[in-house]
Scaffold this motif. Sequence first.
Motif, PDB file in Angstrom:
ATOM      1  N   LEU A  42      55.300  34.788  37.060  1.00 30.32           N
ATOM      2  CA  LEU A  42      56.544  34.031  37.136  1.00 30.32           C
ATOM      3  C   LEU A  42      57.098  33.777  35.746  1.00 30.32           C
ATOM      4  CD1 LEU A  42      58.611  32.492  38.881  1.00 30.32           C
ATOM      5  CD2 LEU A  42      57.160  30.468  38.606  1.00 30.32           C
ATOM      6  N   LEU A  77      60.566  35.253  34.355  1.00 29.32           N
ATOM      7  CA  LEU A  77      61.661  34.322  34.080  1.00 29.32           C
ATOM      8  C   LEU A  77      62.194  34.431  32.650  1.00 29.32           C
ATOM      9  CD1 LEU A  77      60.683  31.037  35.930  1.00 29.32           C
ATOM     10  CD2 LEU A  77      62.435  32.704  36.544  1.00 29.32           C
ATOM     11  N   VAL A 101      66.114  35.591  38.857  1.00 31.52           N
ATOM     12  CA  VAL A 101      65.335  34.365  39.079  1.00 31.52           C
ATOM     13  C   VAL A 101      64.894  34.273  40.534  1.00 31.52           C
ATOM     14  CG1 VAL A 101      65.483  31.845  39.110  1.00 31.52           C
ATOM     15  CG2 VAL A 101      66.320  33.104  37.129  1.00 31.52           C
ATOM     16  N   SER A 102      65.771  34.652  41.460  1.00 29.54           N
ATOM     17  CA  SER A 102      65.416  34.636  42.884  1.00 29.54           C
ATOM     18  C   SER A 102      64.292  35.623  43.188  1.00 29.54           C
ATOM     19  CB  SER A 102      66.633  34.970  43.744  1.00 29.54           C
ATOM     20  OG  SER A 102      67.633  33.995  43.561  1.00 29.54           O
ATOM     21  N   SER A 154      61.045  34.214  41.800  1.00 28.87           N
ATOM     22  CA  SER A 154      60.552  33.132  42.654  1.00 28.87           C
ATOM     23  C   SER A 154      59.953  33.674  43.941  1.00 28.87           C
ATOM     24  CB  SER A 154      61.686  32.165  42.978  1.00 28.87           C
ATOM     25  OG  SER A 154      62.185  31.590  41.800  1.00 28.87           O
ATOM     26  N   CYS A 174      56.111  33.175  45.301  1.00 29.81           N
ATOM     27  CA  CYS A 174      55.803  32.634  46.637  1.00 29.81           C
ATOM     28  C   CYS A 174      54.936  33.587  47.449  1.00 29.81           C
ATOM     29  CB  CYS A 174      57.083  32.314  47.390  1.00 29.81           C
ATOM     30  SG  CYS A 174      57.944  30.882  46.725  1.00 29.81           S
TER      31      CYS A 174
END
Length: 139
Positions: free
Chosen positions: A27, A31, A47-48, A51, A55
Amino acid sequence: MKLRRGPRPWPVTVFAGVLLAAASWNLGADLKPALAHPVEAERIAMVSAASARFCILAIPAAAIWLLGSRVARWFVTLAAVGFAAYKIAGTIRFGLADGDGTGRLLAGLALNGLTVLLFTPSASRWFAAGGPRDALARD
Protein backbone atom coordinates in the motif's frame (compact mmCIF):
# COMPACT_ATOMS: atom_id res chain seq x y z
CA MET A 1 -19.54 -15.28 12.77
CA LYS A 2 -18.18 -14.65 16.21
CA LEU A 3 -14.72 -13.50 17.19
CA ARG A 4 -12.50 -16.35 18.28
CA ARG A 5 -11.40 -16.18 21.89
CA GLY A 6 -8.20 -17.41 23.41
CA PRO A 7 -4.68 -17.65 22.07
CA ARG A 8 -3.99 -18.31 18.43
CA PRO A 9 -1.38 -20.87 17.38
CA TRP A 10 1.90 -19.31 16.32
CA PRO A 11 1.55 -20.38 12.65
CA VAL A 12 -1.74 -18.49 12.34
CA THR A 13 -0.25 -15.41 14.02
CA VAL A 14 2.86 -15.47 11.82
CA PHE A 15 0.78 -15.93 8.67
CA ALA A 16 -1.59 -13.07 9.48
CA GLY A 17 1.21 -10.77 10.63
CA VAL A 18 3.38 -11.30 7.56
CA LEU A 19 0.42 -11.00 5.19
CA LEU A 20 -0.72 -7.74 6.81
CA ALA A 21 2.85 -6.41 6.79
CA ALA A 22 3.18 -7.23 3.08
CA ALA A 23 -0.19 -5.61 2.35
CA SER A 24 0.85 -2.47 4.24
CA TRP A 25 4.21 -2.37 2.47
CA ASN A 26 2.52 -2.70 -0.93
CA LEU A 27 0.00 0.00 0.00
CA GLY A 28 2.78 2.42 0.89
CA ALA A 29 4.72 1.56 -2.26
CA ASP A 30 1.61 2.04 -4.41
CA LEU A 31 0.49 5.28 -2.74
CA LYS A 32 3.81 7.11 -3.08
CA PRO A 33 3.68 7.47 -6.89
CA ALA A 34 -0.11 7.73 -6.87
CA LEU A 35 -0.16 10.77 -4.60
CA ALA A 36 2.52 12.49 -6.67
CA HIS A 37 0.65 11.99 -9.94
CA PRO A 38 -0.30 15.35 -11.51
CA VAL A 39 -3.65 14.34 -13.04
CA GLU A 40 -6.37 14.21 -10.38
CA ALA A 41 -8.59 11.61 -12.06
CA GLU A 42 -5.66 9.25 -12.55
CA ARG A 43 -4.48 9.89 -8.99
CA ILE A 44 -7.91 8.92 -7.65
CA ALA A 45 -7.91 5.75 -9.79
CA MET A 46 -4.41 4.82 -8.59
CA VAL A 47 -5.31 5.36 -4.93
CA SER A 48 -8.49 3.30 -5.39
CA ALA A 49 -6.56 0.46 -7.00
CA ALA A 50 -3.95 0.55 -4.20
CA SER A 51 -6.68 0.45 -1.58
CA ALA A 52 -8.37 -2.47 -3.32
CA ARG A 53 -5.10 -4.43 -3.39
CA PHE A 54 -4.65 -3.76 0.31
CA CYS A 55 -8.18 -4.96 1.10
CA ILE A 56 -7.76 -8.11 -1.00
CA LEU A 57 -4.88 -9.12 1.29
CA ALA A 58 -6.07 -7.63 4.59
CA ILE A 59 -9.63 -8.96 4.70
CA PRO A 60 -8.76 -12.68 4.44
CA ALA A 61 -5.87 -12.26 6.91
CA ALA A 62 -8.20 -10.58 9.40
CA ALA A 63 -10.90 -13.21 8.83
CA ILE A 64 -8.40 -15.96 9.53
CA TRP A 65 -6.86 -14.37 12.62
CA LEU A 66 -9.93 -12.74 14.16
CA LEU A 67 -12.65 -15.22 13.20
CA GLY A 68 -10.80 -18.45 12.52
CA SER A 69 -12.62 -18.64 9.20
CA ARG A 70 -12.16 -21.95 7.40
CA VAL A 71 -13.54 -20.41 4.21
CA ALA A 72 -10.90 -17.68 4.27
CA ARG A 73 -8.23 -20.31 4.91
CA TRP A 74 -9.21 -22.19 1.75
CA PHE A 75 -9.71 -18.98 -0.24
CA VAL A 76 -6.16 -17.87 0.60
CA THR A 77 -4.83 -21.32 -0.27
CA LEU A 78 -6.54 -21.40 -3.67
CA ALA A 79 -5.44 -17.83 -4.42
CA ALA A 80 -1.83 -18.71 -3.49
CA VAL A 81 -1.83 -21.77 -5.74
CA GLY A 82 -3.33 -19.76 -8.60
CA PHE A 83 -0.84 -16.92 -8.14
CA ALA A 84 2.09 -19.34 -8.05
CA ALA A 85 0.92 -21.10 -11.22
CA TYR A 86 0.39 -17.75 -12.96
CA LYS A 87 3.84 -16.45 -11.99
CA ILE A 88 5.66 -19.65 -12.88
CA ALA A 89 3.85 -19.96 -16.23
CA GLY A 90 4.59 -16.32 -17.03
CA THR A 91 8.25 -16.78 -16.16
CA ILE A 92 8.50 -19.90 -18.31
CA ARG A 93 6.74 -18.24 -21.23
CA PHE A 94 8.28 -14.76 -21.16
CA GLY A 95 11.36 -15.15 -18.98
CA LEU A 96 12.33 -12.56 -16.41
CA ALA A 97 11.65 -9.13 -17.89
CA ASP A 98 14.15 -7.20 -15.81
CA GLY A 99 17.17 -7.75 -13.58
CA ASP A 100 15.06 -7.61 -10.42
CA GLY A 101 12.54 -10.16 -11.69
CA THR A 102 14.11 -13.15 -9.95
CA GLY A 103 13.95 -11.49 -6.54
CA ARG A 104 10.35 -10.45 -6.98
CA LEU A 105 9.36 -13.89 -8.24
CA LEU A 106 11.02 -15.63 -5.30
CA ALA A 107 9.55 -13.13 -2.80
CA GLY A 108 6.06 -13.67 -4.18
CA LEU A 109 6.42 -17.43 -4.08
CA ALA A 110 7.84 -17.31 -0.54
CA LEU A 111 4.90 -15.19 0.60
CA ASN A 112 2.57 -17.77 -0.96
CA GLY A 113 4.54 -20.48 0.81
CA LEU A 114 3.36 -19.04 4.11
CA THR A 115 -0.01 -20.59 3.34
CA VAL A 116 1.51 -23.91 4.45
CA LEU A 117 1.49 -22.50 8.00
CA LEU A 118 -2.31 -22.63 7.96
CA PHE A 119 -2.15 -26.42 7.62
CA THR A 120 0.29 -27.22 10.42
CA PRO A 121 -1.11 -29.58 13.08
CA SER A 122 -1.62 -26.82 15.68
CA ALA A 123 -3.35 -24.53 13.17
CA SER A 124 -5.54 -27.36 11.88
CA ARG A 125 -6.65 -28.21 15.43
CA TRP A 126 -7.41 -24.52 16.08
CA PHE A 127 -9.53 -24.25 12.93
CA ALA A 128 -11.30 -27.53 13.73
CA ALA A 129 -12.17 -26.35 17.25
CA GLY A 130 -13.80 -23.23 15.85
CA GLY A 131 -17.35 -24.43 16.12
CA PRO A 132 -19.99 -26.13 14.03
CA ARG A 133 -19.37 -26.64 10.33
CA ASP A 134 -23.03 -26.74 9.41
CA ALA A 135 -24.30 -23.48 7.96
CA LEU A 136 -27.68 -24.03 9.63
CA ALA A 137 -26.23 -24.61 13.10
CA ARG A 138 -27.29 -22.07 15.68
CA ASP A 139 -25.57 -20.92 18.86
